[in-house]
Design a protein around this motif. Structure first.
Motif, PDB file in Angstrom:
ATOM      1  N   ARG A  54      17.706   2.875  -0.103  1.00 46.14           N
ATOM      2  CA  ARG A  54      16.886   2.797   1.108  1.00 46.14           C
ATOM      3  C   ARG A  54      17.427   3.667   2.249  1.00 46.14           C
ATOM      4  NH1 ARG A  54      13.684  -2.088   1.499  1.00 46.14           N
ATOM      5  NH2 ARG A  54      14.335  -2.265   3.653  1.00 46.14           N
ATOM      6  N   ASN A  57      15.249   7.144   2.266  1.00 48.36           N
ATOM      7  CA  ASN A  57      13.978   7.326   2.989  1.00 48.36           C
ATOM      8  C   ASN A  57      13.996   6.560   4.313  1.00 48.36           C
ATOM      9  OD1 ASN A  57      13.749   4.765   1.944  1.00 48.36           O
ATOM     10  ND2 ASN A  57      11.617   4.973   1.316  1.00 48.36           N
ATOM     11  N   MET A  59      14.437   3.539   4.990  1.00 47.71           N
ATOM     12  CA  MET A  59      13.761   2.244   5.053  1.00 47.71           C
ATOM     13  C   MET A  59      14.658   1.198   5.701  1.00 47.71           C
ATOM     14  SD  MET A  59      10.649   2.090   4.296  1.00 47.71           S
ATOM     15  CE  MET A  59      10.150   0.452   3.792  1.00 47.71           C
ATOM     16  N   ILE A  62      14.143  -0.133   9.476  1.00 46.46           N
ATOM     17  CA  ILE A  62      13.303  -1.231   9.957  1.00 46.46           C
ATOM     18  C   ILE A  62      14.072  -2.544  10.043  1.00 46.46           C
ATOM     19  CG2 ILE A  62      11.165  -0.168   9.131  1.00 46.46           C
ATOM     20  CD1 ILE A  62      11.116  -2.072   6.838  1.00 46.46           C
ATOM     21  N   VAL A  87       8.254   9.936   9.515  1.00 49.21           N
ATOM     22  CA  VAL A  87       6.987   9.955   8.781  1.00 49.21           C
ATOM     23  C   VAL A  87       6.986  11.102   7.765  1.00 49.21           C
ATOM     24  CG1 VAL A  87       4.527  10.419   9.012  1.00 49.21           C
ATOM     25  CG2 VAL A  87       5.640   8.801  10.560  1.00 49.21           C
ATOM     26  N   ARG A  90       9.309  10.254   4.872  1.00 52.64           N
ATOM     27  CA  ARG A  90       8.785   9.278   3.913  1.00 52.64           C
ATOM     28  C   ARG A  90       7.629   9.837   3.107  1.00 52.64           C
ATOM     29  NH1 ARG A  90       9.329   4.277   8.028  1.00 52.64           N
ATOM     30  NH2 ARG A  90      11.588   4.088   7.954  1.00 52.64           N
ATOM     31  N   ARG A  91       6.995  10.861   3.620  1.00 49.80           N
ATOM     32  CA  ARG A  91       5.975  11.547   2.826  1.00 49.80           C
ATOM     33  C   ARG A  91       6.618  12.278   1.667  1.00 49.80           C
ATOM     34  NH1 ARG A  91       1.262  15.015   5.480  1.00 49.80           N
ATOM     35  NH2 ARG A  91       0.871  15.337   3.288  1.00 49.80           N
ATOM     36  N   MET A  95       8.524   5.685  -2.558  1.00 46.75           N
ATOM     37  CA  MET A  95       9.344   4.552  -2.997  1.00 46.75           C
ATOM     38  C   MET A  95       8.530   3.531  -3.781  1.00 46.75           C
ATOM     39  SD  MET A  95      11.978   2.352  -0.724  1.00 46.75           S
ATOM     40  CE  MET A  95      13.437   1.774  -1.562  1.00 46.75           C
ATOM     41  N   PHE A  97       8.861  -0.371  -5.225  1.00 48.22           N
ATOM     42  CA  PHE A  97       9.678  -1.552  -4.969  1.00 48.22           C
ATOM     43  C   PHE A  97       9.833  -2.401  -6.222  1.00 48.22           C
ATOM     44  CE2 PHE A  97       7.961  -0.051  -1.048  1.00 48.22           C
ATOM     45  CZ  PHE A  97       8.949  -0.271  -0.109  1.00 48.22           C
ATOM     46  N   TYR A 113      -4.800   5.279   0.500  1.00 44.02           N
ATOM     47  CA  TYR A 113      -4.179   4.887   1.766  1.00 44.02           C
ATOM     48  C   TYR A 113      -3.284   5.994   2.341  1.00 44.02           C
ATOM     49  CZ  TYR A 113      -1.563   2.107   5.188  1.00 44.02           C
ATOM     50  OH  TYR A 113      -0.990   1.635   6.334  1.00 44.02           O
ATOM     51  N   LEU A 117      -3.933   8.463   5.616  1.00 45.38           N
ATOM     52  CA  LEU A 117      -2.991   8.476   6.739  1.00 45.38           C
ATOM     53  C   LEU A 117      -2.657   9.900   7.135  1.00 45.38           C
ATOM     54  CD1 LEU A 117      -0.105   5.987   5.948  1.00 45.38           C
ATOM     55  CD2 LEU A 117      -1.769   5.821   7.779  1.00 45.38           C
ATOM     56  N   HIS A 118      -2.531  10.728   6.111  1.00 46.60           N
ATOM     57  CA  HIS A 118      -2.071  12.074   6.381  1.00 46.60           C
ATOM     58  C   HIS A 118      -3.232  13.051   6.537  1.00 46.60           C
ATOM     59  CE1 HIS A 118       1.760  10.294   5.885  1.00 46.60           C
ATOM     60  NE2 HIS A 118       1.578  10.036   4.618  1.00 46.60           N
ATOM     61  N   ARG A 166       0.094   5.128  -6.150  1.00 49.09           N
ATOM     62  CA  ARG A 166      -0.051   5.156  -4.700  1.00 49.09           C
ATOM     63  C   ARG A 166       1.058   6.012  -4.066  1.00 49.09           C
ATOM     64  NH1 ARG A 166       0.410  -0.553  -1.811  1.00 49.09           N
ATOM     65  NH2 ARG A 166       2.553  -0.258  -2.474  1.00 49.09           N
ATOM     66  N   ALA A 167       2.261   5.873  -4.620  1.00 44.14           N
ATOM     67  CA  ALA A 167       3.372   6.664  -4.086  1.00 44.14           C
ATOM     68  C   ALA A 167       3.175   8.148  -4.401  1.00 44.14           C
ATOM     69  CB  ALA A 167       4.693   6.169  -4.663  1.00 44.14           C
ATOM     70  N   ILE A 170       0.831  10.689  -2.094  1.00 49.53           N
ATOM     71  CA  ILE A 170       1.229  11.445  -0.907  1.00 49.53           C
ATOM     72  C   ILE A 170       2.046  12.677  -1.302  1.00 49.53           C
ATOM     73  CG2 ILE A 170       1.148   9.545   0.749  1.00 49.53           C
ATOM     74  CD1 ILE A 170       4.141   9.210   0.376  1.00 49.53           C
TER      75      ILE A 170
END
Ligand SMILES: Nc1ncnc2c1ncn2[C@@H]1O[C@H](COP(=O)(O)OP(=O)(O)OP(=O)(O)O)[C@@H](O)[C@H]1O
Ligand SMILES: [Mg+2]
Lengths: 257, 293
Positions: A54, A57, A59, A62, A87, A90-91, A95, A97, A113, A117-118, A166-167, A170
């Motif tokens: 983590r 990227n 993470m 947070i 941002v 992370r693009r 990641m 999980f 998604y 966003l991008h 999904r990962a 991007i």
């Protein structure tokens, strides 16, 4: 051809220490991770594998009160430098999980998604991305007729592959996977492993795993961590057949961990 | 062992009767309302209720049209909801997602205090502060308007909306947020595109419950809406709500008269409206509970 191609370093970590508040979780990590290879992180529970993953990227940002010392470079750029855009980072660094975490939205919207966003708005373009990512994550045939159905209706293994799709949507360079198959049955696990085998051509992959056979099957290099320190790092075959360190050998042969 | 079982059984019966008690009471109230209101059906007749004039005390012609009262309540309620939604939801998002622990500690008691202000006191505040303000800002003859009532009712709905929405937002799994952030979303994008949609059913339910609270509110609206029974959807006119009507007229009415029965019909309509609001919010909440699992 592939042999004499020079292996480029993708991630370079130098004298890195990491703290949760006043508790130090990683100690003086130095490692060089090659591009378009699969690197496995192994080690007993609590040794800092996820924490390290983590940091790549950011993470951990947070979590309140975390702090990092030292350098983490990706493609030569310091990702903890003052001008780094998280941002953007992370693009570039996707990641996956441990527990699959699709959004409670449709399959399509889950994958769209990131691109949305991008800035991708065109429906046709989005559809193209969704399809290609689902094909890459070997899920297309199973879900192509129900893209508008909730992602929650998929099985656990399918959900995890959806998260991979999904990962990928991007278009990252690096994919971090934190025990991506630990909650899955053997068959789904095998699918994920096959998938990693496919993805390694295009992506730099780092995978945390507790499963020694899995590390052996999917990775080119393996790093062994123990109590927040990087104990040994080398070609997977060497680590598993003739480790240099006693601790590595003990762990691999199941004497602790 | 046996004693334990007996105890468990007793507790179960106790809980069961507590649970059923509320059903019995609801039924009894409905029954009682209908009993008092029933003769109206024969004389002067139910159609009377659908007229658009409420003029129950008159030497020429008494009129019992509920329409102006219903539109009055609906107008004030909708306005109040529209005002309360952004504050309630943004407040809930702020408290659950943005505020630091310290800010949260500081803010939450205030929300509870706001929820606990007696409505008469809010009414005073309305008369002295909000009504003159509305009058001046919009250049009206009187500040006692639907809007004035709605602003005060919004103050009452906001704590309900905020606290229930906050619960809904807090129960959104952290894993969704992590996934969104890891895909390169900013914190704000994550809140609006993942957290709020995931909590949407809870948020909708909170709005419904807030509306239920507003529809039933009496004192404040009686004090500040002007109490003119006219059919109007203009926020700047005086209106009279169902609750204010019953509260104001019940004391002076002859028991058993047409007027008396008409007021009971007002009560029945009011109760049905809140009943439906609650039912819908309950449904929404239930659906949202099962979706998560
Ligand atoms: N959010 C946190 N706050 C404080 N300490 C943490 C936090 N997360 C992890 N730690 C601590 O950091 C150390 C490393 O944890 P980490 O999760 O990186 O281990 P891991 O190697 O991934 O273990 P596992 O194999 O069980 O997932 C542990 O001692 C853990 O207690
Ligand atoms: Mg871990």
């Amino acid at each position: 051809m592939a042999e004499n191609q020079e292996i480029r370093s993708k991630i370079h970590v130098e004298n890195m220490n990491f703290f949760y508040g006043s508790v130090q979780a990683l100690f003086d990590i130095n490692i060089e991770l090659p591009e378009k290879k699969v690197t496995a992180f192994i080690g007993p529970s609590g040794c800092g594998k996820s924490t390290f993953l983590r940091t790549l990227n950011r993470m951990n940002d947070i979590i309140d009160g975390t702090r990092l010392e030292g350098k983490v470079l990706i493609d030569g750029g310091d990702i903890y430098g003052p001008i780094t855009d998280v941002v953007e980072l992370r693009r570039k660094v996707g990641m996956i999980f441990q527990k699959s975490n699709p959004f409670p939205k449709s399959i399509f919207d889950n994958i769209a998604y990131g691109p949305r966003l991008h800035g991708v708005k065109d429906k046709g373009k989005l559809m193209e991305i969704v399809e290609s990512c689902l094909v890459k994550s070997a899920l297309w045939d199973e879900v192509k007729d129900r893209l508008d159905k909730s992602a929650m209706s998929l099985s656990g293994g399918q959900q995890q592959r959806l998260c991979i799709a999904r990962a990928l949507a991007i278009n990252p360079d690096i994919v971090l996977m934190d025990e991506p198959a630990s909650a899955l049955d053997p068959k789904s696990t095998l699918k994920i492993e096959d998938l990693i085998g496919e993805l390694r051509k295009d992506y730099t992959i780092i995978i945390v795993t507790h499963n020694m056979q899995q590390a052996g099957r999917v990775s080119d290099n393996t790093a062994f961590f123990y109590e927040g320190r990087l104990i040994e790092y080398g070609a997977t075959e060497q680590i598993f057949t003739k480790p240099n360190e006693k601790q590595t050998e003990d762990y691999i042969t199941g004497r602790f961990g | 062992m046996n004693k334990q079982r007996l105890k468990a059984k007793l507790i179960k019966y106790f809980l069961q009767s507590c649970g059923s008690l509320s059903i019995v009471i609801v039924l009894l109230i409905f029954l009682f309302l209908f009993k008092e209101a029933l003769p109206f059906i024969g004389q002067p007749g139910l159609t009377e209720l659908f007229h658009s004039v409420w003029n129950p005390v008159s030497f020429q012609k008494e009129e019992f049209g509920l329409l102006p009262l219903v539109t009055g309540s609906v107008l004030v309620t909708l306005l109040a909801t529209v005002i309360a939604i952004p504050f309630g939801i943004i407040g809930a998002v702020y408290i659950s997602e943005v505020a630091s622990a310290k800010e949260r500690e500081f803010l939450k008691p205030f929300i509870e205090i706001l929820a606990g202000i007696p409505s008469v006191v809010l009414g005073f505040f309305g008369l002295v502060v909000i009504a003159p303000l509305v009058k001046d800002v919009f250049g009206l003859n009187t500040g006692l308007t639907a809007l004035t009532g709605a602003v005060l009712l919004a103050l009452m709905a906001i704590p309900t909306i905020m606290s229930i929405s906050e619960d809904a937002i807090k129960s959104v799994p952290a894993a969704y947020k992590e996934a969104s952030l890891a895909l390169g979303a900013s914190r704000l994008e994550t809140i609006w595109k993942v957290v709020v949609p995931a909590a949407l059913s809870g948020i909708i339910a909170s709005v419904m419950l807030g509306m239920g609270r507003v529809v039933g509110e009496t004192m404040t609206v009686m004090m500040v809406t002007g109490n003119a029974p006219v059919v109007s959807f203009n926020p700047f006119t005086s209106v009279r709500t169902m609750t204010a009507t019953v509260a104001a007229e019940m004391g002076e009415v002859t028991i058993g008269s047409d007027h008396y029965m008409a007021l009971f019909w007002v009560g029945i309509v009011l109760m049905l409206m809140t009943f439906i609001l609650n039912l819908v919010s309950y449904r929404v909440l239930k659906k949202y509970g099962s979706e998560r699992a």
